[in-house]
Design a protein around this motif. Structure first.
Motif, mmCIF file in Angstrom:
data_model
loop_
_atom_site.group_PDB
_atom_site.id
_atom_site.type_symbol
_atom_site.label_atom_id
_atom_site.label_comp_id
_atom_site.label_asym_id
_atom_site.label_seq_id
_atom_site.Cartn_x
_atom_site.Cartn_y
_atom_site.Cartn_z
ATOM 1 N N VAL A 107 4.195 16.659 38.001
ATOM 2 C CA VAL A 107 3.609 16.954 36.698
ATOM 3 C C VAL A 107 4.742 17.131 35.687
ATOM 4 C CG1 VAL A 107 2.215 18.604 35.411
ATOM 5 C CG2 VAL A 107 1.599 18.003 37.750
ATOM 6 N N HIS A 108 4.551 16.557 34.552
ATOM 7 C CA HIS A 108 5.543 16.592 33.479
ATOM 8 C C HIS A 108 6.839 15.922 33.923
ATOM 9 C CE1 HIS A 108 3.347 20.331 31.714
ATOM 10 N NE2 HIS A 108 2.645 19.229 31.634
ATOM 11 N N ALA A 109 6.668 14.850 34.635
ATOM 12 C CA ALA A 109 7.850 14.157 35.132
ATOM 13 C C ALA A 109 8.720 13.650 33.996
ATOM 14 C CB ALA A 109 7.432 12.989 36.028
ATOM 15 N N ASP A 110 8.097 13.309 32.913
ATOM 16 C CA ASP A 110 8.893 12.805 31.802
ATOM 17 C C ASP A 110 9.766 13.914 31.211
ATOM 18 O OD1 ASP A 110 6.668 14.137 31.065
ATOM 19 O OD2 ASP A 110 5.849 12.530 29.832
ATOM 20 N N LEU A 111 9.228 15.102 31.203
ATOM 21 C CA LEU A 111 10.043 16.212 30.728
ATOM 22 C C LEU A 111 11.177 16.494 31.697
ATOM 23 C CD1 LEU A 111 10.501 18.410 28.660
ATOM 24 C CD2 LEU A 111 8.881 19.843 29.878
ATOM 25 N N TRP A 112 10.855 16.443 32.954
ATOM 26 C CA TRP A 112 11.908 16.607 33.952
ATOM 27 C C TRP A 112 12.990 15.553 33.753
ATOM 28 C CZ3 TRP A 112 13.091 20.411 37.152
ATOM 29 C CH2 TRP A 112 12.114 21.322 37.554
#
Length: 804
Positions: free
Chosen positions: A316-321
Motif C-alpha cells: 500500500v502506498h508503494a509509490d510513496l515508498w
DNA sequence: TCTCACACCTTTGAAGTGG
DNA sequence: CCACTTCAAAGGTGTGAGA
C-alpha cells in the motif's frame, strides 16, 4: 504518494468489504511475542540510488521446532473486541500495553530460540514437501563471512523485453517455477566503464567479484550464450549481498538510446536454483520501484514449500515508498518509539480462507555496516562496521493466527509499529540500530499446532521499503518529503494548513490468484472512492504527491497550489486527441471515439448535495469511459510494439529464422504475465508489459510507421482488469504522453516529470532540479467542486483555487 | 550523534444534541 | 435508539537547542 485521513483509510478496505464482525483493518501493530520459528533469509535489496527495476530473490532455510520445545502463549482477542468502532484508539493502547490483561482465546505454538544455541543443527525443508535434510544454521555474522552457499548455482534470468522466443524455449527446457518465463544466462561481470571481466557463477572463488557492488554483468557475446539478440543487449548490475544466499540483479537497459521512457523498468525475473544445498528457493518479481502511476510494489510470492502456490502482495502506498526510496529512506528511531512513515501496509491475496496464518514483520539487515551521511555530496557512505543483530528484529501480531479470509479481506497494517533504539523495547516496538540499513519483510505462515507438518510460508520483501534507521534526519530531502506527505507534520508545511490534495490514489489492481479467497464482488467500487460513501469529514485529504511536492520545495519556491490552468487542461485534451488521432491514422484501425477528458476532480465533499453527487457520478462515468478507451488503445499499441520489436530484431540479427509467428511472440510476452492455474489464467495488468523503445523513439519513427503499416491483424482487445478497475484518470499515462509529445512540441517539459522517477533522468534529480526549464507544476483536473454549480465538463473557470 | 522540550497538527472517543 | 456534532485529551511530527 498519498496519505489518507482516517476516514479515507476505509477506502482501502473497500477493496475487500469486511466480513461481518471483522474490523476495518487488520492492524498487526500490536505487542510482540517471540518468534515461533526462525528463518534464515538472505535478501536482495535495492540501493537507494538505484535507478532501475529490482529483482528480489529470497532463499529460505526453514528451521523446524523439535518436539518438546516449550510453547509460547499468546492471547487472542475476540473479533468483536478488535472491531469495535469506537474503541479503536483505546484498543491500540491496550494492545500495546495491556495485552497480558486481556482475556481471550489462548493459542499455543512452538517457540524456539536460535540465539540460545548460536549454532545448531536443524532440519531443513527441501523442495519436496515431504522430505527434509540436515542443514547447519550459523549466526548471521558467520554466514556473511562464509558466504559460499551460493556456489554451484545457475542464475536463471528472464527478461521481458520484446522478442525472446529463445528464452521461452530455454524456459521450457528447464524447471523454472514460472513456466515459460526464464532463460539460462551466463553472466559476465564488468565494471561500469564497460570493461568486461568474466565471472563463473558456479565458482566459489568468485565471491570477491560479487562484493564489488558496482559491477555490471553483461550477456556474453560468445556463442555459448543462449540468447544473442542484440536488442537484448541488456546490462545487469550484479550485487552480492553479504548474507550470501541472495543475488541482486538490477537490469540496466543500455540499448535504448532515444528511448522516451529513459529507464523504464522492464519486467524481470531472477531466481537461484540451488543444486547442492537443495535450499528452498523463492523468488519474487517486482514491477520496479519507479514511482510511476502504474502498479509499483506488487509481488508474486511463491510458497516456500509448494511452488505451485502463489500469493499476490501489494504494498500500500508503494509509490510513496518509492519516492522515499529514490532519496534513501530514513526512519526515525527514538527511545519512546517512532512510527514508520510511510506506514507498512500490504494487501494480500491467495491465502486459503479456511486456514489460519501468522503474520510477522521482521527487519533484515542487508549488511552490517554503519553508514554516514555526507551533506556536501548528499549521499550515504559506509563509515565502518556496525552491529549485526543475531536475529532480525521482528514483530509478530499478538492476535495470534488469523484466518486467510480475514487477511485477504483487509489491509494488513503495521502502522502502529514503533521503531526504537532501546534494546529492551516494549511490546509493540522493534529495536533497531541507528545509522544502519534495514529491510522489512512480511512473513505469512500457515499456523499449525503440530510442527511436523509443512505449512504454507510466504516471505514478502518490497525492496523499496528498505531504510536506514536514524535518530535525526540526515537528508533534508527526506525531511521535506516527510513533511509533505505525513499529515502529522502539516504544521511544518509552508502554508501551515492542510492543503487539499489534487492527486488521486495511484491505481491499484485487484489482487487475484487461483486461490484467491476473495469473490471480487463489486469490482466497480474497488480501488476507488465509493461514490455512495463520501467521506464524512470535510474533505478527502489526499496528501501531496511526494515527488511534486519535493520538487516544489526543492526549488524553495512557494508555488501556487497546483491548480490546473486552462492551458494545461487544453493541452491535456489536445494531447489525448492527438494521440488518438495518430493511433487511428497509423494503425488504420477504427478505435472508439475518445470520450472527453474529465475536467475536474473531486477534492472536497464538504456541504455535498445530492445534485452534486449526480454530477460526480457523471464525472466518474466519463472518466471510466476515457480509461476504458485509453486501455484499449494501449493494448493495441502494445501488440503493435511486439510486432515492431520482432521485426527489428529480425533485421538486426539477420537470422534465417527471421520468420515471426505473431502468436508465439504474443505467447512469450503473455507467458510472463499470465499465471497458469488450475482455474484458468491469471493476467497481470498490462502495465507490466515491456515497453518498447522503438515505437517511442524519434530516431526510429520512420521504421515504426513502416512496420506498423504492415502489422498483422491483431487479436481482439484484451481487457483483463482495467475495464473494471477504473481510477479517476486525470493525467495521461507516460506512454500516451510520450506519443503525444512527439507531435506536440513543448509539452513534454511540462508534463513528463509527473510520471518520471527522479532517478530516471539526471536532469530531474534533486540537485539538478534547479533548472528553470520546468516552470510550474501541472496539477490534476478537478472534479466538480461541491460548491460549484457548473457541470463537470464545463469551463475550467469553475476551478476554484485552493488556499495555500 | 543523540535527547528532549516545544509548537503544531491529527486522531480519537466521550459528551451533547436533536429527531 | 440512532445519527450527527462538538470538544478536549491523547498522540504523532519535525524543529532546534543543548549535551
Amino acid at each position: 504518494m498519498l496519505s489518507l485521513r482516517a476516514q479515507a483509510f476505509s477506502v482501502e478496505n473497500l477493496i475487500r468489504p469486511s466480513p461481518p464482525n471483522s474490523c476495518s483493518a487488520l492492524d498487526l501493530t500490536s505487542s510482540s511475542v517471540d518468534h515461533q520459528e526462525h528463518t534464515i533469509s538472505a535478501t536482495a535489496t535495492t540501493e537507494p540510488s538505484s535507478t532501475s527495476s529490482t529483482i528480489t530473490a529470497v532463499s529460505n532455510v526453514k528451521t523446524r521446532s523439535e518436539p518438546g520445545v516449550p510453547l509460547a502463549t499468546v492471547h487472542r482477542s475476540s473479533q468483536q473486541e478488535r472491531g469495535h468502532p469506537k474503541k479503536r484508539r483505546r484498543a491500540s493502547i491496550d494492545s500495546a500495553e495491556g495485552q497480558v490483561e486481556r482475556e481471550g482465546e489462548e493459542v499455543k505454538f512452538p517457540r524456539k530460540s536460535l540465539s540460545e544455541h548460536g549454532r545448531q543443527s536443524v532440519s531443513m525443508v527441501e523442495n519436496k514437501p515431504d522430505c527434509s535434510s540436515e542443514y547447519e544454521v550459523v549466526p548471521e555474522t558467520t554466514r556473511a563471512k562464509n558466504a559460499n552457499t551460493s556456489s554451484s548455482r545457475d542464475i536463471h534470468l528472464a527478461m521481458k523485453s520484446g522478442n525472446d522466443s529463445d528464452s521461452e524455449e530455454n524456459a521450457r527446457s528447464s524447471d523454472s517455477p514460472i513456466p515459460g518465463s526464464k532463460i539460462l544466462v551466463n553472466l559476465t561481470v564488468a565494471p561500469r566503464d564497460g570493461e568486461t571481466t568474466p565471472i563463473d557463477l558456479n565458482n566459489n572463488n568468485n565471491n570477491n567479484n560479487y562484493n564489488n557492488s558496482n559491477k555490471l554483468a553483461k550477456y556474453p557475446d560468445d556463442d555459448s550464450a543462449p540468447m544473442r539478440d542484440e536488442n537484448f543487449n541488456s546490462f545487469l548490475k550484479v550485487k552480492r549481498i553479504d548474507h550470501g544466499d541472495l543475488l541482486f540483479l538490477e537490469p540496466h537497459l543500455d540499448h535504448n538510446e532515444g528511448l522516451a521512457f529513459g529507464n523504464q523498468p522492464q519486467f524481470c525475473v531472477a531466481y537461484r536454483q540451488p543444486q547442492k544445498t537443495s535450499l528452498v528457493t523463492q523468488f519474487c518479481f517486482c514491477h520496479g520501484d519507479v514511482p510511476c502511476r502504474g502498479h509499483p510494489g506488487i509481488l508474486s510470492v511463491r510458497d516456500c514449500h509448494d511452488h505451485s502456490r502463489e500469493l499476490l502482495a501489494e504494498l500500500v502506498h508503494a509509490d510513496l515508498w518509492s519516492s522515499f526510496h529514490s532519496l534513501g529512506t530514513e526512519m526515525i528511531i527514538t527511545k519512546s518509539g517512532r512510527r514508520m512513515f510511510p506506514a507498512f501496509k500490504v494487501r494480500l491475496s491467495g491465502l486459503d480462507p479456511n486456514k489460519l496464518y501468522t503474520v510477522k514483520l521482521d527487519f533484515l539487515q542487508p549488511d552490517s555496516r554503519k553508514y554516514r551521511y555526507i551533506y556536501h555530496s548528499s549521499q550515504w557512505v559506509v563509515s565502518g562496521s556496525g552491529d549485526t543483530l543475531q536475529e532480525p528484529p521482528s514483530y509478530v501480531t499478538q492476535e495470534g493466527p488469523i484466518s486467510g479470509k480475514d487477511i485477504c479481506y483487509q489491509v494488513v497494517s503495521f502502522e502502529r509499529l514503533k521503531l526504537t533504539n532501546v534494546e529492551s523495547c516494549r511490546p509493540g516496538q522493534v529495536s533497531l540500530v541507528s545509522m544502519q540499513k534495514f529491510q522489512p519483510r512480511v512473513v505469512v505462515e500457515e499456523h499449525a499446532l503440530s510442527s511436523n507438518v509443512l505449512r504454507e510460508r510466504f516471505e514478502i520483501i518490497f525492496p523499496q521499503t528498505s531504510f536506514i534507521a536514524v535518530t535525526a534526519y540526515q537528508n533534508q530531502q527526506i525531511t521535506t518529503l516527510k513533511i509533505a506527505s505525513n499529515p502529522f507534520a502539516k504544521g511544518f508545511r509552508d502554508s501551515g494548513k492542510s492543503r487539499q490534495m489534487l492527486y488521486p490514489p495511484s491505481p491499484s489492481f485487484p489482487l487475484s490468484s487461483p486461490w484467491s479467497c476473495l469473490p471480487m464482488p463489486n469490482v466497480h467500487n474497488i480501488f476507488g472512492f465509493d461514490q455512495k460513501r463520501p467521506p464524512s469529514k470535510d474533505s478527502v485529504d489526499l496528501d501531496i504527491c511526494g515527488l511534486e511536492n519535493l520538487y516544489k520545495l526543492k526549488k524553495l519556491q512557494r508555488v501556487d497550489n497546483s491548480l490546473m490552468k486552462l492551458e494545461d487542461e487544453r493541452a491535456l485534451r489536445g494531447k489525448a486527441n492527438s494521440y488518438l488521432t495518430n493511433l487511428n491514422n497509423v494503425h488504420g484501425r477504427n478505435l472508439p471515439t475518445a470520450p472527453d477528458i474529465p475536467t475536474l476532480y473531486p477534492v472536497s465533499y464538504k456541504q455535498q448535495k445530492s445534485e452534486q453527487l449526480t454530477q460526480q457520478a457523471q464525472f466518474y462515468q466519463r472518466q471510466q469511459l476515457y480509461v476504458s478507451y485509453h486501455n484499449q488503445a494501449q493494448q493495441i499499441l502494445q501488440q503493435q510494439q511486439q510486432y515492431v520489436d520482432k521485426t527489428l530484431m529480425t533485421s538486426v540479427v539477420n537470422s534465417s529464422n527471421a520468420q515471426f509467428n505473431e502468436g508465439s511472440n504474443t505467447a512469450v510476452c503473455n507467458s510472463a504475465f499470465e499465471r497458469p492455474s488450475p482455474f484458468g489464467t491469471f493476467r497481470v495488468p498490462p502495465l507490466f508489459y515491456p515497453i518498447s523503445s522503438h515505437l517511442y523513439s524519434q530516431d526510429t519513427s520512420n521504421v515504426k510507421e513502416t512496420h506498423l503499416s504492415r502489422a498483422p491483424d491483431l487479436p481482439p482487445l484484451l481487457l483483463p482488469f482495467q475495464a473494471h478497475t477504473y481510477q479517476p484518470v486525470t493525467r495521461l499515462s507516460p506512454q500516451l504522453e510520450s506519443i503525444c509529445d512527439d507531435r506536440i512540441p513543448g509539452l513534454q517539459q511540462e508534463t513528463s516529470r509527473h510520471f518520471d522517477s527522479p532517478r530516471q533522468s539526471p536532469d530531474r534529480s534533486p540537485r539538478a532540479d534547479s533548472s528553470p526549464k520546468v516552470a510550474k507544476p501541472i496539477s490534476l483536473p478537478r472534479a466538480p467542486s461541491v460548491t460549484s454549480s457548473g457541470s463537470p465538463n464545463s469551463s475550467p473557470t469553475q476551478l476554484s483555487h485552493s488556499p495555500l
